[in-house]
Design a protein around this motif. Sequence first.
Motif, PDB file in Angstrom:
ATOM      1  N   LEU A   1       1.320  -1.133  -0.050  1.00 25.02           N
ATOM      2  CA  LEU A   1      -0.326  -0.034  -0.210  1.00 25.02           C
ATOM      3  C   LEU A   1       0.783   1.533   0.361  1.00 25.02           C
ATOM      4  O   LEU A   1       0.752   2.140   0.593  1.00 25.02           O
ATOM      5  N   LYS A   2       1.816   1.231  -0.526  1.00 25.02           N
ATOM      6  CA  LYS A   2       2.667   2.506  -0.867  1.00 25.02           C
ATOM      7  C   LYS A   2       1.961   3.383  -1.733  1.00 25.02           C
ATOM      8  O   LYS A   2       2.933   4.698  -1.506  1.00 25.02           O
ATOM      9  N   SER A   3       1.663   3.150  -2.266  1.00 22.96           N
ATOM     10  CA  SER A   3       1.160   4.375  -3.457  1.00 22.96           C
ATOM     11  C   SER A   3      -0.207   4.244  -3.899  1.00 22.96           C
ATOM     12  O   SER A   3      -0.966   2.949  -3.604  1.00 22.96           O
ATOM     13  N   PRO A   4      -1.124   4.817  -4.012  1.00 22.34           N
ATOM     14  CA  PRO A   4      -2.572   5.071  -4.435  1.00 22.34           C
ATOM     15  C   PRO A   4      -3.147   3.731  -5.064  1.00 22.34           C
ATOM     16  O   PRO A   4      -3.677   2.787  -5.226  1.00 22.34           O
ATOM     17  N   ARG A   5      -1.627   3.823  -6.702  1.00 22.24           N
ATOM     18  CA  ARG A   5      -2.455   2.906  -7.904  1.00 22.24           C
ATOM     19  C   ARG A   5      -1.760   1.618  -6.603  1.00 22.24           C
ATOM     20  O   ARG A   5      -2.301   0.953  -7.611  1.00 22.24           O
TER      21      ARG A   5
ATOM     22  N   MET B   1      -4.414   0.023  -5.445  1.00 21.85           N
ATOM     23  CA  MET B   1      -5.986  -0.328  -6.686  1.00 21.85           C
ATOM     24  C   MET B   1      -5.444  -1.406  -6.748  1.00 21.85           C
ATOM     25  O   MET B   1      -6.245  -2.100  -7.174  1.00 21.85           O
ATOM     26  N   ARG B   2      -4.573  -1.668  -7.307  1.00 19.84           N
ATOM     27  CA  ARG B   2      -3.677  -3.106  -7.760  1.00 19.84           C
ATOM     28  C   ARG B   2      -3.796  -4.096  -6.809  1.00 19.84           C
ATOM     29  O   ARG B   2      -4.677  -4.653  -7.025  1.00 19.84           O
ATOM     30  N   GLU B   3      -4.220  -4.196  -5.459  1.00 19.42           N
ATOM     31  CA  GLU B   3      -4.602  -4.658  -4.474  1.00 19.42           C
ATOM     32  C   GLU B   3      -5.980  -4.442  -4.406  1.00 19.42           C
ATOM     33  O   GLU B   3      -6.478  -5.834  -3.189  1.00 19.42           O
ATOM     34  N   GLY B   4      -6.996  -4.264  -4.903  1.00 16.68           N
ATOM     35  CA  GLY B   4      -8.190  -4.106  -4.628  1.00 16.68           C
ATOM     36  C   GLY B   4      -8.673  -3.165  -3.935  1.00 16.68           C
ATOM     37  O   GLY B   4      -9.873  -2.873  -2.877  1.00 16.68           O
TER      38      GLY B   4
END
Length: 498
Positions: free
Chosen positions: A316-320, A323-326
């Motif tokens: 969870l180091k960035s919003p991107r 989001m990839r983790e759902g």
Amino acid sequence: MPVLEVSNLSKRYSGVAALSDVSLSATAGEIHAIVGANGAGKSTLMNLISGTVSPSSGSISLDGKNVRFANPQAAQSMGIATVYQEFSLVPQLSVARNVFLGREPRNRFGLIDPARLMADTRALLSKYKIELDPAAEVESLSVAQQQMVEIARALTYASRVLILDEPTAVLSLREQENLFSIMRRLRDDNLLILFVSHRLEEILNIADRITVFRDGRKIETLAAAGSSISEIVNRMTGRERALPKQPAPVQENAESYTIEYKSSGDPQTIRIRCGEIVGIAGLVGAGRTGFARSLAGLSGRNGAVRIERDGKTLSLKSPRQAMREGVVYLTEDRKRDGIFSGLDLVANATAAALPDLAQGGIRNRRAERDRAASMLERLHLVAASLSLPISKLSGGNQQKVVMARALLTHPKLLICDEPTRGVDVGGKAEIHDILRGLAAQGTAVLVISSEIEELLSLSHRILTMRDRRFVAEMPARQTSEKDILMAASGAAPAKETS
């Protein structure tokens, strides 16, 4: 004689009627509420009265004299001040500069007099019991505090009519009561207050009369005393009010997220199962938004967070990456963080899902439009065209577009920060149904809301925060509003989560 009267007022945009043949009157010393579903015409009426836009036909009169405003400054000069739902502050300037922006006290050399500016601002804030530091930069304030700056600025005008557009949407209960005290004092000083709100409970508490709009038309004006929420909703929607639905039971063997959060004190651990809706309550400043932003990879100074899903730690180091983790975050401040004001509805709705909609790395405009249209129809968006800039929509409809963007990413853990802020009763029910549907399909949902009634009706469990810590965990069906407020304010012993 009414202080304000509109007669046969209409407004059309490209042939589409936003307001049709509206007539109403309001008197000095009155709090007059304006209610209606998103797209009903409330904001259009306020924009016409405040001089933001010009009517297509009809007239506006003050004290019996017809007026026509070329701009909002002309309306202000005639005693009409407006506090809009979306902020118009200068973030880099102080509270004092924003309160008196363009009208700062000057010294004999024509320069701004800082000492007098601070003194005048302190006197104003003290008079109305608004707890703000005049020297603080606005960008350092919470959303709720920024709203109070907007209200303070409106009070500096020698106004006869004060328009308040959703002023309590981001205020705590204590701040709401303070605002209501201010409104009552202004009413007693013979000011007319036009009060736009979707919170019908507070309207019945504060208003003298209520005018209901539907589909750009005035439906009825009625006395607040003796009226009920169901009666108002029936007029707003043209149908009987439906009873709140229960969230679907959570599967016993459902996978779960384990969230370790540290902002003050020792780390805390909370769990949320897939298919569960967990509400997060707390007063303004309790740390709810900081927690939510941490989950979405926006940690910064808000605290440290770690999430596991069935033993696997998520990145969870960035919003991107989140989001990839759902893990998807729906912001509370749509104007600053949520919308691209110059882009159309399709672009705003699909902004986070473009990689999924592309073909061979190339944007697929048809797929974007089809997916946006389908989702926005599901959310019952009110808009003349998907090609409209999102800035042309009402606040509630903007919120639906931001919600559509989150849903198009197919979230596994959806974090909703004030998801129904500025949304009408019917729209709230639709968003609640969407969230319940997502949970029933296995999505874990965290909902932050200042409306405790919303949390009680929507959630399986409710976590309460105070001073950036979780202090209580309660099953929604066995909890009252009083229980939550007691825990949030520290009036009850804390029941800390693990």
